[in-house]
Design an enzyme around this catalytic site. Sequence first.
Site: not given
Ligand code: NAD
Length: 293
Positions: A45, A50, A75, A108
Site C-alpha cells: 500500500d 508518500y 492513491k 486519497h
Molecule cells: P501502523 O498502525 O501500521 O503503525 C506503524 C508504526 O507502529 C511503526 O512506525 C512503528 O512505530 C510501530 N510498529 C509497527 N510494527 C510494530 C511491532 N510489531 N511492534 C511494535 N511497534 C510496531 O500505522 P501507519 O503506518 O500510520 O498505517 C499503516 C499504513 O496504512 C501506512 O503505512 C499506509 O500505507 C496506510 N495509511 C493510509 C492513510 C490514508 O489516509 N489512506 C493514512 C495513514 C496510513
Amino acid sequence: MAVPWIGLRDGDSMPQLGFGVWQIDNADCPRLVGEALRLGYRSIDTAQGYGNEEGVGRAIAESGIARSQLFVTSKLRNAAHARDLALEAFDRTMADLGLEVLDLLLIHWPVPEQDLYVEAWQTLIELQRERRIRSIGVSNFDPAHIDRLIAETGVVPAVNQIELHPGFQQRDKRAYHKRQDIQLQSWSPLGPGNGGAEWWAQYGAQTGQSLLNDPAIVAIAARHGKTPAQIIIRWHIQEGLMLFPKSSHPERIAENFEVFDFALDAEDMYRIEALDDPRGRIGAKPDAWNLMF
Ligand code: NAD
C-alpha cells in the site's frame, strides 16, 4: 498459513494483510519492501503523496515475483482531483512503479472544500474502463461522500480505506459499508502512540496512549504467547478488515506477518471491543482535511 485473498465487489480479490509504506523513505523502499516480499507479503500500500513509488517499483522489479501474485495499491493526490491533473498524476505513478496495470487506485481524501472528488472518481472510472486499473476505490470518505459518488456516477467504490483500530473502531460506519458491499481497510491499524500519530500531532491531533502497552492487549498477548502488535493485527483479520501495518524493522515486518497460526476467542474479541472510544481518532476528520499535496 497463507494470507487469505478477499473478493471485492468488482470480482477482483486482494490479500487481507499487506505492507504499508507511509513514512518509509524512497531510498529505503527497495530494502524494506524487498524484505516484506521475501517474507511472503504480496500486497503493498503506497500513495503518490508518500514520495516513494519509485523505490516501491524498484523493490517489485528486483523481487522476481510474478506480477499476477502481487497486489499494488496507490492513491491519487489531493491536488490532482481535476481530470487532466489526475491523468497526469496517474501516468507519473505508473512510470514510478514501473507497472503496466495498477491493481487498485484510491482517491486519497475527498477534500470536500475543493469539490472535485466526483470528477476524480469519473477519471478513475475512465481509467478502469481502459483497463489501466483493475479496481478503484476511495480513502477517508464518509458515507455521505460515497452516496454522492454513487448518485452521480452509478459506480460503487470497491474499498474505502479509513482510520480504524481498537481505540477507534468506527462501528457506526461498518453497517453502511457492509450494506454497500464496500471492503473496509484499516489505516494506522496499530493505533495511537506510533509514528503516524506523531505526524498528525503537528496538526493538533491527539497522539493518545499506545495500544501496544494497553493492559488488556498485553494480557491477551501473554496468554497466546504472541506480541501486542500480533494481537491487534489478528483482531483486524477476525473483524474481516484489510490492513497493511508499517514497520522499518525487518524483525517487526516478520512479526506482523505471523498472525495466521492462532485465533482470538470470543472473550478476547469482546475485551478488545471494549477498548473502542468514539473520540479515539488520531488522524484528521475526513471532511475537514484539505492539505494540498
Ligand atoms: P501502523 O498502525 O501500521 O503503525 C506503524 C508504526 O507502529 C511503526 O512506525 C512503528 O512505530 C510501530 N510498529 C509497527 N510494527 C510494530 C511491532 N510489531 N511492534 C511494535 N511497534 C510496531 O500505522 P501507519 O503506518 O500510520 O498505517 C499503516 C499504513 O496504512 C501506512 O503505512 C499506509 O500505507 C496506510 N495509511 C493510509 C492513510 C490514508 O489516509 N489512506 C493514512 C495513514 C496510513
